[in-house]
Design an enzyme around this catalytic site. Structure first.
Site, short mmCIF file in Angstrom:
data_model
loop_
_atom_site.label_atom_id
_atom_site.label_comp_id
_atom_site.label_asym_id
_atom_site.label_seq_id
_atom_site.Cartn_x
_atom_site.Cartn_y
_atom_site.Cartn_z
N ASP A 1 -73.09 27.98 -37.66
CA ASP A 1 -73.00 28.34 -39.07
C ASP A 1 -72.93 29.85 -39.12
O ASP A 1 -73.88 30.54 -38.71
CB ASP A 1 -74.25 27.82 -39.81
CG ASP A 1 -74.21 28.15 -41.29
OD1 ASP A 1 -73.48 29.09 -41.69
OD2 ASP A 1 -74.91 27.47 -42.06
N ASN B 1 -62.20 32.19 -38.54
CA ASN B 1 -61.41 31.39 -39.48
C ASN B 1 -62.22 30.78 -40.63
O ASN B 1 -61.69 30.55 -41.71
CB ASN B 1 -60.71 30.28 -38.69
CG ASN B 1 -60.18 29.18 -39.59
OD1 ASN B 1 -59.13 29.34 -40.23
ND2 ASN B 1 -60.90 28.06 -39.68
N PHE C 1 -64.08 28.91 -50.73
CA PHE C 1 -63.30 29.34 -51.90
C PHE C 1 -63.93 28.63 -53.10
O PHE C 1 -63.60 27.48 -53.37
CB PHE C 1 -61.84 28.91 -51.69
CG PHE C 1 -60.87 29.35 -52.75
CD1 PHE C 1 -61.09 30.50 -53.49
CD2 PHE C 1 -59.71 28.63 -52.98
CE1 PHE C 1 -60.18 30.92 -54.45
CE2 PHE C 1 -58.78 29.03 -53.93
CZ PHE C 1 -59.02 30.18 -54.66
N SER D 1 -56.37 36.73 -46.41
CA SER D 1 -55.55 36.00 -47.39
C SER D 1 -54.76 37.00 -48.22
O SER D 1 -55.25 38.11 -48.49
CB SER D 1 -56.47 35.20 -48.31
OG SER D 1 -55.77 34.80 -49.47
N TYR E 1 -63.52 35.50 -54.07
CA TYR E 1 -62.68 35.24 -52.89
C TYR E 1 -61.84 36.47 -52.57
O TYR E 1 -61.78 36.91 -51.41
CB TYR E 1 -61.79 34.02 -53.17
CG TYR E 1 -60.97 33.57 -51.99
CD1 TYR E 1 -61.53 32.79 -50.98
CD2 TYR E 1 -59.62 33.91 -51.87
CE1 TYR E 1 -60.78 32.36 -49.88
CE2 TYR E 1 -58.86 33.48 -50.79
CZ TYR E 1 -59.44 32.70 -49.80
OH TYR E 1 -58.69 32.28 -48.73
N LYS F 1 -62.11 38.85 -49.09
CA LYS F 1 -61.01 38.99 -48.12
C LYS F 1 -60.56 40.45 -48.01
O LYS F 1 -60.18 40.90 -46.91
CB LYS F 1 -59.84 38.09 -48.53
CG LYS F 1 -60.14 36.59 -48.46
CD LYS F 1 -60.45 36.11 -47.04
CE LYS F 1 -60.51 34.60 -46.97
NZ LYS F 1 -60.82 34.11 -45.62
P1 NDP Z 1 -60.84 24.36 -45.16
O1 NDP Z 1 -61.75 24.34 -46.34
O2 NDP Z 1 -59.92 23.23 -44.93
O3 NDP Z 1 -61.69 24.59 -43.82
C1 NDP Z 1 -62.65 25.61 -43.74
C2 NDP Z 1 -63.64 25.27 -42.65
O4 NDP Z 1 -64.61 26.35 -42.56
C3 NDP Z 1 -64.43 23.99 -42.96
O5 NDP Z 1 -64.57 23.20 -41.82
C4 NDP Z 1 -65.75 24.56 -43.45
O6 NDP Z 1 -66.85 23.67 -43.32
C5 NDP Z 1 -65.91 25.73 -42.52
N1 NDP Z 1 -66.97 26.63 -42.98
C6 NDP Z 1 -67.25 27.03 -44.22
N2 NDP Z 1 -68.36 27.78 -44.23
C7 NDP Z 1 -68.81 27.85 -42.96
C8 NDP Z 1 -69.92 28.45 -42.33
N3 NDP Z 1 -70.84 29.12 -43.02
N4 NDP Z 1 -70.07 28.32 -40.98
C9 NDP Z 1 -69.16 27.63 -40.27
N5 NDP Z 1 -68.10 27.00 -40.81
C10 NDP Z 1 -67.93 27.11 -42.14
O7 NDP Z 1 -60.03 25.73 -45.29
P2 NDP Z 1 -58.63 26.18 -44.65
O8 NDP Z 1 -58.45 25.58 -43.34
O9 NDP Z 1 -57.59 26.08 -45.67
O10 NDP Z 1 -58.91 27.76 -44.48
C11 NDP Z 1 -59.24 28.36 -43.25
C12 NDP Z 1 -59.25 29.87 -43.47
O11 NDP Z 1 -57.95 30.29 -43.93
C13 NDP Z 1 -60.25 30.33 -44.52
O12 NDP Z 1 -60.84 31.54 -44.12
C14 NDP Z 1 -59.37 30.56 -45.74
O13 NDP Z 1 -59.93 31.49 -46.63
C15 NDP Z 1 -58.09 31.05 -45.11
N6 NDP Z 1 -56.90 30.88 -45.94
C16 NDP Z 1 -56.47 29.62 -46.29
C17 NDP Z 1 -55.35 29.48 -47.07
C18 NDP Z 1 -54.81 28.14 -47.47
O14 NDP Z 1 -53.84 28.09 -48.22
N7 NDP Z 1 -55.37 27.02 -46.99
C19 NDP Z 1 -54.60 30.65 -47.57
C20 NDP Z 1 -55.14 31.90 -47.14
C21 NDP Z 1 -56.24 32.00 -46.35
P3 NDP Z 1 -67.32 22.81 -44.64
O15 NDP Z 1 -66.39 21.68 -44.73
O16 NDP Z 1 -68.72 22.42 -44.27
O17 NDP Z 1 -67.25 23.75 -45.81
#
Ligand code: NDP
Length: 235
Positions: free
Chosen positions: A62, A89, A93, A143, A158, A162
């Site tokens: 985490d 990564n 949001f 982002s 958000y 970023k």
């Molecule tokens: P998802 O919500 O699909 O996946 C994000 C992952 O990060 C989840 O598994 C989540 O776990 C995990 N997470 C959140 N908080 C923590 C924490 N404290 N410790 C460890 N893991 C954590 O998001 P995306 O795959 O879409 O996004 C991935 C990255 O890309 C992010 O940083 C996002 O801001 C960025 N991004 C995404 C875009 C998009 O269009 N999808 C556009 C621009 C940037 P849990 O399920 O428990 O929350």
């Protein structure tokens, strides 16, 4: 283990872009440590890739919990003795319907703690391991919503988190110059994940491409820069 074999760690790896980046990087010659905060679902995700014959392992991390980050660093050090690639990564949001005129302090702080501070602390923890080896690639998943050049209203916490993550990239890149470590930010575009939603115009596969590109930069590659579609963009 041979030096050419790369040890990679991805945060937020159980789904979305983190899962896809893990899949693309877990090719022959690399071991990917998939980390996330939700253990049962993460283990299932790791099994899916293992069943495809990919070299992946799970470790819980985490990124808002210093103890958790420390345990992950100790695991990597003990098991592998080094880390070559760090993909920052994980992200949240939580203010897609809130304006900057209304957003509360708790939402801003919660978002900052994950999207900015978490990646700073994870980087601080792993950079000494990279320095020892004089090799490292760090990719900070930013982002377009954090790009000052494109800044507009909406999604305030958000966006702020970023933009600040981009500052983390510039600061750490400056402080590691000449050590063999290359640190860059990227925007994946709008991707179809739980965060991006079904209407997004890109697949996670496409979103992951720039992360893979930055994770595998040659030694004379850029550091302290910002990318989309494998091309440098303005901050
Ligand atoms: P998802 O919500 O699909 O996946 C994000 C992952 O990060 C989840 O598994 C989540 O776990 C995990 N997470 C959140 N908080 C923590 C924490 N404290 N410790 C460890 N893991 C954590 O998001 P995306 O795959 O879409 O996004 C991935 C990255 O890309 C992010 O940083 C996002 O801001 C960025 N991004 C995404 C875009 C998009 O269009 N999808 C556009 C621009 C940037 P849990 O399920 O428990 O929350």
């Amino acid at each position: 283990m041979e030096k050419s074999h790369k040890i990679v760690l991805v945060s937020g790896a159980k789904k979305g872009l983190g899962f896809e980046i893990s899949k693309q990087l877990a090719r022959p010659g690399a071991t990917v440590i998939m980390t996330d905060r939700d253990e049962p679902n993460s283990k299932k995700a790791v099994e899916t890739l293992k069943n495809k014959g990919l070299d992946v392992v799970f470790f819980p991390m985490d990124i808002t919990d210093l103890g958790s980050i420390r345990r992950a660093r100790e695991f990597v050090e003990k098991e592998f003795g080094r880390l070559d690639v760090l993909i920052n990564n994980a992200g949240i949001f939580i203010d897609d319907k809130i304006s900057g005129l209304e957003v509360d302090a708790e939402t801003v702080l919660k978002t900052f703690k994950t999207n900015t501070l978490g990646h700073l602390l994870v980087s601080q923890s792993f950079i000494p391991l990279m320095k020892k080896n004089r090799y490292g690639r760090i990719v900070n998943m930013s982002s377009g919503l954090g790009t000052l050049d494109e800044m507009g209203g909406g999604y305030p916490s958000y966006r702020i988190s970023k933009t600040a993550l981009n500052a983390v990239t510039r600061i750490l890149a400056a402080e590691t110059k000449g050590t063999g470590i290359l640190i860059n930010s990227m925007c994946p575009g709008w991707c179809r994940t739980d965060m991006g939603g079904l209407l997004a115009d890109r697949s996670p596969e496409k979103g992951a491409e720039t992360a893979v590109y930055l994770a595998t930069l040659p030694d004379n590659g850029p550091t302290g820069s910002y990318f989309r579609d494998k091309k440098q963009i303005r901050w």
